[in-house]
Design a protein around this motif. Structure first.
Motif, PDB file in Angstrom:
ATOM      1  N   UNK A 144     100.880  -9.166 -35.562  1.00 14.18           N
ATOM      2  CA  UNK A 144     100.320  -8.815 -37.219  1.00 14.18           C
ATOM      3  C   UNK A 144     101.516  -9.041 -37.579  1.00 14.18           C
ATOM      4  N   UNK A 148     101.946 -11.518 -40.928  1.00 15.62           N
ATOM      5  CA  UNK A 148     102.492 -11.673 -42.102  1.00 15.62           C
ATOM      6  C   UNK A 148     103.214 -11.994 -42.648  1.00 15.62           C
TER       7      UNK A 148
ATOM      8  N   UNK B  24     109.790  -6.020 -38.790  1.00 17.37           N
ATOM      9  CA  UNK B  24     108.672  -6.187 -39.880  1.00 17.37           C
ATOM     10  C   UNK B  24     108.999  -5.856 -41.318  1.00 17.37           C
ATOM     11  N   UNK B  27     111.765  -7.345 -43.129  1.00 14.70           N
ATOM     12  CA  UNK B  27     110.866  -8.836 -43.781  1.00 14.70           C
ATOM     13  C   UNK B  27     109.988  -8.505 -45.368  1.00 14.70           C
ATOM     14  N   UNK B  28     110.148  -7.567 -45.535  1.00 14.42           N
ATOM     15  CA  UNK B  28     109.205  -6.886 -46.873  1.00 14.42           C
ATOM     16  C   UNK B  28     109.536  -6.194 -47.432  1.00 14.42           C
ATOM     17  N   UNK B 106      96.675   2.366 -32.056  1.00 13.69           N
ATOM     18  CA  UNK B 106      98.103   0.561 -32.352  1.00 13.69           C
ATOM     19  C   UNK B 106      97.429  -0.087 -33.987  1.00 13.69           C
ATOM     20  N   UNK B 107      98.392   0.017 -34.450  1.00 17.27           N
ATOM     21  CA  UNK B 107      98.141  -0.250 -35.897  1.00 17.27           C
ATOM     22  C   UNK B 107      98.906  -1.831 -36.305  1.00 17.27           C
ATOM     23  N   UNK B 108      98.003  -2.590 -37.071  1.00 15.04           N
ATOM     24  CA  UNK B 108      99.167  -3.800 -37.561  1.00 15.04           C
ATOM     25  C   UNK B 108      99.534  -3.675 -38.701  1.00 15.04           C
ATOM     26  N   UNK B 109     100.339  -4.222 -38.899  1.00 13.08           N
ATOM     27  CA  UNK B 109     101.931  -4.125 -39.437  1.00 13.08           C
ATOM     28  C   UNK B 109     101.362  -4.579 -40.872  1.00 13.08           C
ATOM     29  N   UNK B 110     100.359  -5.089 -40.978  1.00  9.40           N
ATOM     30  CA  UNK B 110      99.546  -5.265 -42.835  1.00  9.40           C
ATOM     31  C   UNK B 110      99.630  -4.142 -43.229  1.00  9.40           C
TER      32      UNK B 110
END
Lengths: 359, 231
Positions: A144, A148, B24, B27-28, B106-110
């Motif tokens: 994900x 993203x 991740x 990047x954000x 599990x989690x999504x990065x969104x």
């Protein structure tokens, strides 16, 4: 079986022989102690029946070999009679106590072993769960993370591949979760957190959790007004509803309609259903679909056949029943939930283990 | 609020999870300090004054509840707990004791990024003086000064308890609130076990505010945990 009584007789014979050797130096009451010791040994090793036999034989042997007149069963002195009577009572009570202590020792060893097994099983399950799921969580997160990133950094093909990784990791995670839940339910190590609550809310939260997978599907709700609160573990019943919807998604086409609903069928029961307008279940397989690893149509449909058997285990542990009705068209899964729990008051919560689970 | 990127302290013992979060989050627009134990994390929180803490519940040296309590003793920094599915109990207790939100592995990065941004935003708006007097989420709006709730162009009449409950949820928009927290804030300390009150009022709020109360869009349930207002 008979050997135990043989050993009891043998012990008394030995006691007699030893006592004969010692007799010149000892009185009758001292000799009795040797016999009491023999009876205790018989009780500890061979149990109740043989120990009573040994006690009776001991009295007979003492009377025959050691009480005046010798070599017959007459007793001349009343003190000897008393000694023998006391000997019998003492031998029987000591042997009873010995047996009780022995049983307690065996029982506590068994309990300790069971507790150790349970602890081992829990530890094994949680480390298994951890070791399988941590890599899956990393894969899901990383995939994900890729999706993203700014769109221009990835080509359409790369985005598609990242999606494949993500979806498959999620699928594997669902399978692992089902497998672990099944094992936990069977082992009785799942904790239930029951509380009276509206089923409407659990249906709603199941639909929210599945939102991303329902976007291109038609799904409706049919909840009767004024449903009573039901004593349930919300997380587990949510899992049942999710598994049933998941199952409906798998076995129907995008044009088919799925419906989730509930109604009260009697004073002490509500029914929850998930129906679809798909092809339904082949006749004769209505019960087998709830078996572990059984799949109605294995070709071209992913899955391992665990979802429905978990539903069955959870519903049964709540005191309900689950079944399927073939509708025209489609299939309708239904399960009941009791509206009362004798151990739980409205407004309270309780935790207990699923010991009532059966296959 | 600081002009720089928000500083996040990540307390996680799994190297692979740290590895993907490092990339991740970097990047954000988050700066990251990584810790592998609760003890190290507690020291770092004191030393670095972060904007957010990401706390894994499966740490080797301290359980999640204890860690949350210790963090709260010295800091009001937003805490998001990262839990596995078999840590329900620990998760709820961490939330009851001051953690702000959770994600489940599990989690999504969104999902994680959304929760983190919401938590940082809430913390900074709590610190700033100016508070908006009108809240809007799609077709629902609340005028806090006049105590008026609108759905579309219709005024919705709420009882005082319904209004208070809605306001608590909306003030924490995007964040999960446990049954216990909601009961405490709306009804008071002695009512923290009366979850049936809460369920009744939530059902009424949904009837009045949701287009389809059976599939709520804003007033969502987190099964076994509590409720969340989704903007």
């Amino acid at each position: 079986m008979l050997a135990r009584y043989f050993f009891a007789i043998l012990t008394v014979v030995c006691c007699t022989a030893i006592s004969r050797l010692l007799q010149p130096a000892f009185t009758l009451s001292s000799v009795t102690l040797i016999f009491v010791f023999g009876v205790v040994i018989v009780a500890a090793i061979w149990g109740r029946g043989p120990s009573i036999l040994a006690a009776l034989l001991s009295v007979a042997s003492l009377d025959f070999f050691f009480c005046e007149p010798l070599y017959c069963f007459d007793i001349s002195s009343s003190s000897d009679l008393l000694t023998l009577a006391v000997m019998l009572v003492v031998a029987v009570s000591i042997s009873t106590l010995t047996i009780r202590v022995k049983h307690q020792a065996i029982e506590s060893a068994r309990l300790a072993e069971a507790a150790e097994m349970e602890r081992l099983r829990s530890t094994l399950l949680s480390s298994f769960s951890h070791d399988l799921r941590t890599p899956l969580a990393t894969i899901t997160g990383a995939a994900t993370g890729l999706l993203e990133t700014e769109p221009e950094k990835l080509s359409a093909d790369q985005t598609e591949l990242a999606k494949v990784i993500f979806e498959e990791a999620e699928r594997l995670e669902r399978f692992v979760a089902n497998l672990l839940n099944m094992t936990r339910l069977e082992a009785g190590v799942i904790e239930f957190h029951k509380e009276y609550q509206p089923i409407e809310e659990v249906v709603g939260s199941a639909l929210t959790r599945m939102e991303s997978r329902l976007v291109d599907r038609t799904i409706g709700t049919d909840l009767a007004p004024k449903l009573p609160n039901v004593p349930i573990d919300a997380v587990l019943i949510e899992q049942v509803i999710i598994n049933l919807i998941d199952n409906a998604l798998k076995y129907t086409n995008k044009s088919d309609v799925i419906k989730v609903g509930s109604q009260q069928v009697s004073d002490n029961q509500i029914v929850v259903f998930v129906s679809d307008s798909g092809a339904g279940v082949p006749a004769g397989e209505e019960n087998r679909i709830f078996d572990k690893f059984y799949r109605a149509k294995p070709e071209g449909i992913s899955g391992f056949g665990l979802g429905l058997s978990i539903c069955k285990a959870i519903v049964q542990a709540h005191g309900g029943r689950i079944w399927i009705e073939n509708a025209q068209p489609g299939a309708c899964f239904k399960f009941t939930l009791p509206t009362k729990d004798a151990q739980l008051k409205e407004g309270q919560s309780a935790s207990n283990r699923a010991t009532s689970y059966s296959h | 609020m600081q002009a720089t990127e928000p500083l996040v302290i990540l307390i996680e013992d799994e190297p692979q999870i740290r590895r993907f979060l490092r990339i991740t989050l970097g990047d954000h627009g988050f700066r990251l300090v990584e810790c592998t134990t609760a003890a190290e994390g507690l020291n770092r929180i004191e030393a670095n004054q972060p904007d957010l803490v990401l706390l894994d519940l499966g740490l080797p040296d301290m359980d999640g509840l204890e860690t949350t309590k210790r963090i709260r003793e010295k800091s009001s920094v937003p805490i998001i707990v990262v839990s596995a599915r078999d840590q329900e109990e620990q998760k709820i207790r961490a939330l009851d004791n001051g953690a702000d939100d959770f994600v489940t592995k599990p989690f999504g990065s969104g999902e994680l990024l959304a929760r983190m941004r919401a938590a940082v935003r809430r913390a900074s708006s709590k610190n700033s003086e100016e508070k908006s007097s009108i809240f809007t989420a799609e077709n629902v709006s609340i005028d806090f000064e006049k105590r008026i709730v609108m759905k579309g162009d219709q005024e919705v009449h709420l009882t005082p308890n319904e209004y208070d409950l809605l306001v608590v949820l909306v003030e924490n928009s995007g964040r999960v609130l446990t049954h216990r927290q909601l009961l405490k804030q709306v009804w008071g300390d002695q009512y923290t076990n009366e979850t049936h009150y809460l369920r009744v009022y939530m059902a009424q709020l949904r009837q009045k505010l949701e287009d389809d109360p059976a599939r709520p869009r804003h007033l969502t349930t987190e099964a076994g945990v509590g409720y969340r207002f989704r903007p």
